[in-house]
Design a protein around this motif. Structure first.
Motif, PDB file in Angstrom:
ATOM      1  N   SER A   1       0.826  -1.211   0.000  1.00 51.95           N
ATOM      2  CA  SER A   1       0.000   0.000   0.000  1.00 51.95           C
ATOM      3  C   SER A   1       0.857   1.256   0.000  1.00 51.95           C
ATOM      4  CB  SER A   1      -0.929   0.005   1.213  1.00 51.95           C
ATOM      5  OG  SER A   1      -1.716   1.179   1.255  1.00 51.95           O
ATOM      6  N   ASN A   2       0.268   2.324  -0.533  1.00 50.66           N
ATOM      7  CA  ASN A   2       0.872   3.662  -0.452  1.00 50.66           C
ATOM      8  C   ASN A   2       0.154   4.524   0.580  1.00 50.66           C
ATOM      9  OD1 ASN A   2      -1.569   4.268  -1.700  1.00 50.66           O
ATOM     10  ND2 ASN A   2      -0.668   4.730  -3.704  1.00 50.66           N
ATOM     11  N   GLY A   3      -0.653   3.887   1.424  1.00 49.59           N
ATOM     12  CA  GLY A   3      -1.420   4.613   2.433  1.00 49.59           C
ATOM     13  C   GLY A   3      -2.807   4.986   1.976  1.00 49.59           C
ATOM     14  N   ARG A   4      -3.085   4.786   0.674  1.00 44.74           N
ATOM     15  CA  ARG A   4      -4.418   5.034   0.127  1.00 44.74           C
ATOM     16  C   ARG A   4      -4.870   3.834  -0.695  1.00 44.74           C
ATOM     17  NH1 ARG A   4      -4.656   9.562  -4.255  1.00 44.74           N
ATOM     18  NH2 ARG A   4      -3.849   7.822  -5.506  1.00 44.74           N
ATOM     19  N   ASP A   5      -4.073   3.484  -1.684  1.00 43.81           N
ATOM     20  CA  ASP A   5      -4.393   2.344  -2.534  1.00 43.81           C
ATOM     21  C   ASP A   5      -3.789   1.071  -1.951  1.00 43.81           C
ATOM     22  OD1 ASP A   5      -5.455   4.088  -4.747  1.00 43.81           O
ATOM     23  OD2 ASP A   5      -3.367   4.764  -4.705  1.00 43.81           O
ATOM     24  N   VAL A   6      -4.403  -0.051  -2.259  1.00 47.11           N
ATOM     25  CA  VAL A   6      -3.912  -1.356  -1.826  1.00 47.11           C
ATOM     26  C   VAL A   6      -3.874  -2.264  -3.044  1.00 47.11           C
ATOM     27  CG1 VAL A   6      -4.300  -3.358  -0.339  1.00 47.11           C
ATOM     28  CG2 VAL A   6      -4.870  -1.066   0.487  1.00 47.11           C
ATOM     29  N   VAL A   7      -2.719  -2.861  -3.301  1.00 44.04           N
ATOM     30  CA  VAL A   7      -2.590  -3.833  -4.382  1.00 44.04           C
ATOM     31  C   VAL A   7      -2.075  -5.143  -3.796  1.00 44.04           C
ATOM     32  CG1 VAL A   7      -2.176  -2.060  -6.130  1.00 44.04           C
ATOM     33  CG2 VAL A   7      -0.220  -3.110  -4.947  1.00 44.04           C
ATOM     34  N   VAL A   8      -2.179  -6.210  -4.610  1.00 37.54           N
ATOM     35  CA  VAL A   8      -1.743  -7.537  -4.174  1.00 37.54           C
ATOM     36  C   VAL A   8      -0.700  -8.039  -5.157  1.00 37.54           C
ATOM     37  CG1 VAL A   8      -2.491  -9.905  -3.744  1.00 37.54           C
ATOM     38  CG2 VAL A   8      -3.963  -8.003  -3.085  1.00 37.54           C
TER      39      VAL A   8
ATOM     40  N   ASN B   1       0.351   5.443   9.176  1.00 36.49           N
ATOM     41  CA  ASN B   1      -0.806   4.643   8.775  1.00 36.49           C
ATOM     42  C   ASN B   1      -0.257   3.396   8.078  1.00 36.49           C
ATOM     43  OD1 ASN B   1      -3.327   6.504   9.199  1.00 36.49           O
ATOM     44  ND2 ASN B   1      -1.850   7.801   8.124  1.00 36.49           N
ATOM     45  N   TYR B   2      -0.667   2.228   8.511  1.00 32.84           N
ATOM     46  CA  TYR B   2      -0.141   1.000   7.916  1.00 32.84           C
ATOM     47  C   TYR B   2      -0.971  -0.174   8.427  1.00 32.84           C
ATOM     48  CZ  TYR B   2       2.236   0.480  12.465  1.00 32.84           C
ATOM     49  OH  TYR B   2       2.511   0.379  13.800  1.00 32.84           O
ATOM     50  N   ALA B   3      -0.574  -1.389   8.058  1.00 29.80           N
ATOM     51  CA  ALA B   3      -1.268  -2.586   8.520  1.00 29.80           C
ATOM     52  C   ALA B   3      -0.284  -3.743   8.549  1.00 29.80           C
ATOM     53  CB  ALA B   3      -2.460  -2.908   7.619  1.00 29.80           C
ATOM     54  N   PHE B   4      -0.619  -4.768   9.305  1.00 34.29           N
ATOM     55  CA  PHE B   4       0.172  -5.994   9.342  1.00 34.29           C
ATOM     56  C   PHE B   4      -0.728  -7.134   9.815  1.00 34.29           C
ATOM     57  CE2 PHE B   4       0.519  -4.019  13.484  1.00 34.29           C
ATOM     58  CZ  PHE B   4       0.494  -5.062  14.408  1.00 34.29           C
ATOM     59  N   GLU B   5      -0.335  -8.338   9.489  1.00 32.49           N
ATOM     60  CA  GLU B   5      -1.082  -9.520   9.890  1.00 32.49           C
ATOM     61  C   GLU B   5      -0.225 -10.407  10.782  1.00 32.49           C
ATOM     62  OE1 GLU B   5      -3.924 -10.118   5.914  1.00 32.49           O
ATOM     63  OE2 GLU B   5      -2.360 -11.601   6.401  1.00 32.49           O
ATOM     64  N   ILE B   6      -0.858 -11.012  11.760  1.00 33.57           N
ATOM     65  CA  ILE B   6      -0.263 -12.096  12.529  1.00 33.57           C
ATOM     66  C   ILE B   6      -1.350 -13.152  12.664  1.00 33.57           C
ATOM     67  CG2 ILE B   6       0.910 -12.818  14.634  1.00 33.57           C
ATOM     68  CD1 ILE B   6       1.607  -9.928  15.197  1.00 33.57           C
ATOM     69  N   GLY B   7      -1.100 -14.332  12.096  1.00 35.98           N
ATOM     70  CA  GLY B   7      -2.100 -15.381  12.150  1.00 35.98           C
ATOM     71  C   GLY B   7      -3.412 -14.955  11.528  1.00 35.98           C
ATOM     72  N   GLU B   8      -4.491 -15.136  12.251  1.00 34.86           N
ATOM     73  CA  GLU B   8      -5.826 -14.841  11.741  1.00 34.86           C
ATOM     74  C   GLU B   8      -6.298 -13.436  12.101  1.00 34.86           C
ATOM     75  OE1 GLU B   8      -7.623 -16.868   9.678  1.00 34.86           O
ATOM     76  OE2 GLU B   8      -5.675 -17.869   9.660  1.00 34.86           O
ATOM     77  N   VAL B   9      -5.354 -12.534  12.346  1.00 37.39           N
ATOM     78  CA  VAL B   9      -5.691 -11.158  12.735  1.00 37.39           C
ATOM     79  C   VAL B   9      -5.032 -10.166  11.778  1.00 37.39           C
ATOM     80  CG1 VAL B   9      -5.683  -9.438  14.574  1.00 37.39           C
ATOM     81  CG2 VAL B   9      -5.820 -11.875  15.153  1.00 37.39           C
TER      82      VAL B   9
END
Length: 671
Positions: A82-89, A265-273
């Protein structure tokens, strides 16, 4: 499919059914054994002069852990960038391409089963800060240096970790260290308490909910190093005391933070969260904010002010994240200023203006809100409601669980020293300074608040609210409410003037005496009872969370906390050292407290959403009585505490009986 109404549109009574992470008694997960590896490094930045209008790169498995993509290291498919607005995979080869914004944090969303690298303090290194011209003006704490043109590639290394099904995260609200001395207090309280619990309870991650420092951003490196002693990745939220106060626009107000820590502003995953970190502190607020009722301070105040709201880019970011995240995952929103609050239930700047828009995006999801800011522990169940929310931010009730996780700084490091040499610093509703454990199993979880260095099993304060206590409280609070220049510099009463509240007379019982239990993380599902002489007394919560206003004053205060908050002696400390700033003590931005007569200072627990009480029987027999209080939380966890009460015809004299002792001479020695 049947039509599903968003939880936030339902009546408060129906909202209880919207709890999306049900935990049956006895089934809640415990602290997990998963831990992240000591994997140091950072993104691979490739500069060959071919940067374009898109940011491009590869997310790859860093098998030799050198932070460079070497031959044979595969790209990883399906990772969010992400760039903080758009999200790509990322595609099958791990590659991504995303629009380049003029000012952006470009980051990888750590996927489940993987780990991003960290620095020597365990601060995750998962982003690239892009601001070609740097901060538009020199900032007190450095801001962002010009980054120049976009690199030709930004590659994000990851390593595999295996299953992350069960783990503990230590959640820290408001360390708010204004000075190096306060970093020492934080080290010797919260960090020491976590370490003292041993390897089996060591967290796999740390989530700091903002106000990590107190305005001096230069303290960030040392604070990160201290938290790094926990040897767990530490993910931080940007708070209103972590901003560049000399910035002129919100887009620049986290520039020094981005240099010293990372994205706001950001995100991360750990397991099912999926953890979604949002900076909801808008500083300085503008005419757009002032256009909403109750926010004229944004343009009328001579100082720059902040407001709590989410921007269009943040909401687009959340929408993109959720669109690319498995619907069965738990979504944890981590932000500094609460979406809603009990203690600030009518405040406009201290609750989030447009949170209803986020509720719409999260409708139907398993969700949880973590925040700090208020220096309180507040645990809202779905459907909980308090007066003032609708008028302040247009929300009637909460659609999913909201937890304000308390403050590691407690009541801003005020109060007298405890046996660890740390200010007692009880919070605004009387909870101790400390931290919250977030124990995850799959997408289920169990939360529990821990008072720093109060004992591993303690969950509440017990006390007694007597008529004499209420009179004592009222006189001091009346004095405290007067302007300092219009009152006696010496308070009318001190803790020395309050008789032992655990000794009561028959008259005290007849006039109303309550046993109180301040259950630090208690919520609407918490139950409490007291056993006195074989009689079971059901304790009632003083706030029902059914849309009412806060009950404040002597009858609703926590006597345990108030006694310690209304008679603080630390402000009287003086020496002949000749160092003016060593007299009394300092807090906040070097504000002086003393040297002066001991008296009330800091927060006072005059209202509470987690106070339970039971009126003691008027026929309680003269003599001593052991009282056992048992609380059961929503997970079925039972905690007990006890105290001993005395019933006497009258209060015995509290001091040494000099009149009796001096009435007779010892006489001559026997020869």
């Amino acid at each position: 499919m049947p039509l599903r109404r968003p939880c936030f549109l339902l009546a408060a009574a129906a909202l209880a059914a919207c709890e999306t992470v049900p935990v049956e008694p006895g089934s809640a997960p415990g602290g997990g054994t998963f831990r992240f590896a000591d994997y140091r490094g950072g993104p691979e930045i490739v500069r060959d002069g071919n940067g374009g209008e898109e940011a491009v790169g590869v997310v790859f498995e860093d098998r030799n852990r050198n932070s460079r993509r070497d031959e044979g290291e595969p790209g990883i498919r399906g990772v969010k960038v992400s760039n903080g607005r758009d999200v790509v995979v990322t595609g099958a080869d791990g590659s991504y391409a995303i629009p380049a914004l003029d000012d952006m944090s470009l980051f990888v969303v750590q996927p489940a089963g993987y780990q991003v690298p960290h620095d020597t303090s365990w601060v995750p290194q998962f982003s690239y800060e892009h601001k070609p011209g740097g901060s538009p003006k020199p900032l007190r704490f450095g801001g962002l240096e010009p980054t120049g043109p976009l690199p030709s590639a930004i590659n994000f290394p990851l390593i595999r970790t295996g299953a992350q099904a069960s783990y503990r995260c230590a959640v820290l609200g408001d360390p708010q260290t204004y000075a190096n001395q306060e970093i020492g207090y934080f080290r010797d309280s919260t960090v020491d308490d976590i370490l003292d619990r041993g390897e089996a309870e060591r967290p796999a991650c740390v989530l700091g909910l903002g106000d990590m420092v107190g305005d001096d951003l230069g303290l960030i490196p040392r604070l990160a190093e201290v938290i790094g002693m926990l040897e767990a990745p530490q993910w931080w939220v940007h708070g209103n005391h972590d901003i560049d106060f000399d910035a002129d626009y919100d887009r620049d107000s986290a520039d020094s933070w981005r240099t010293l820590w990372g994205p706001n502003n950001y995100a991360f995953e750990i397991g099912e969260v999926l953890y979604v970190v949002l900076d909801n502190v808008f500083y300085p607020c503008t005419a757009e904010d002032a256009a909403r009722p109750g926010r004229a301070f944004c343009t009328e105040d001579e100082r720059k002010r902040y407001n709590a709201r989410l921007t269009e880019d943040q909401l687009a970011f959340v929408e993109g994240l959720l669109a690319n995240t498995d619907e069965d995952k738990l979504v944890v929103f981590a932000h500094h200023i609460p979406f809603v609050s009990f203690v600030d239930q009518t405040a406009t700047a201290h609750q989030t203006d447009n949170v209803a828009e986020l509720y719409r995006l999260a409708e139907g999801r398993k969700a949880l809100s973590f925040s700090g800011h208020t220096h309180t522990t507040e645990n809202f169940a779905p459907g909980d409601s308090f007066a003032g929310w609708q008028e302040a931010i247009g929300v009637e009730a909460v659609p999913f669980r909201h937890i304000i996780a308390g403050a590691a700084s407690g009541g801003w490091y005020h109060g007298d020293f405890d046996h660890h040499g740390v200010p007692m610093a009880l919070q605004r509703m009387g909870s101790p300074m400390g931290w919250l454990s977030f124990d995850v199993s799959g997408s289920s979880y169990r939360e529990r608040y821990h008072g720093a260095n109060t004992g591993h099993d303690r969950r509440m304060w017990l006390s007694v609210n007597t008529p004499v206590f209420r009179s004592w409280y009222g006189q001091i609070m009346d004095w405290r409410s007067r302007p300092e220049d219009q009152r006696d510099p010496v308070p009318p009463l001190s803790i020395n003037d309050l008789p032992d509240v655990k000794i009561m007379t028959p008259r005290d019982l007849s006039r109303g005496t309550w046993l109180t239990a301040n259950i630090w993380d208690g919520d609407s599902a918490t139950r409490a009872e007291a056993v006195v002489d074989g009689r079971t007394l059901t304790m009632e919560r003083t706030q029902s969370a059914s849309g009412e206003e806060a009950k404040a004053g002597a009858e609703w205060a926590d006597p345990f906390a108030v006694q310690r908050q209304l008679s603080v002696s630390r402000s009287a400390l003086e020496s002949r050292s000749g160092i003016p700033r060593n007299q009394g003590y300092e807090a906040y931005r070097g504000s002086s407290f003393g040297p002066q007569t001991p008296g009330p200072t800091g927060p006072v627990a005059d209202r509470n959403m987690h106070l339970w009480r039971a009126r003691l029987p008027e026929d309680l027999a003269p003599g001593l009585h052991r009282v056992v209080v048992r609380s059961t939380d929503r997970h079925g966890q039972v905690t007990e505490d006890s105290l001993v009460l005395e019933v006497r015809d009258r209060q015995p004299p509290p001091r040494f009986r000099t009149d009796v002792f001096d009435a007779r001479e010892d006489g001559p020695p026997v020869r």
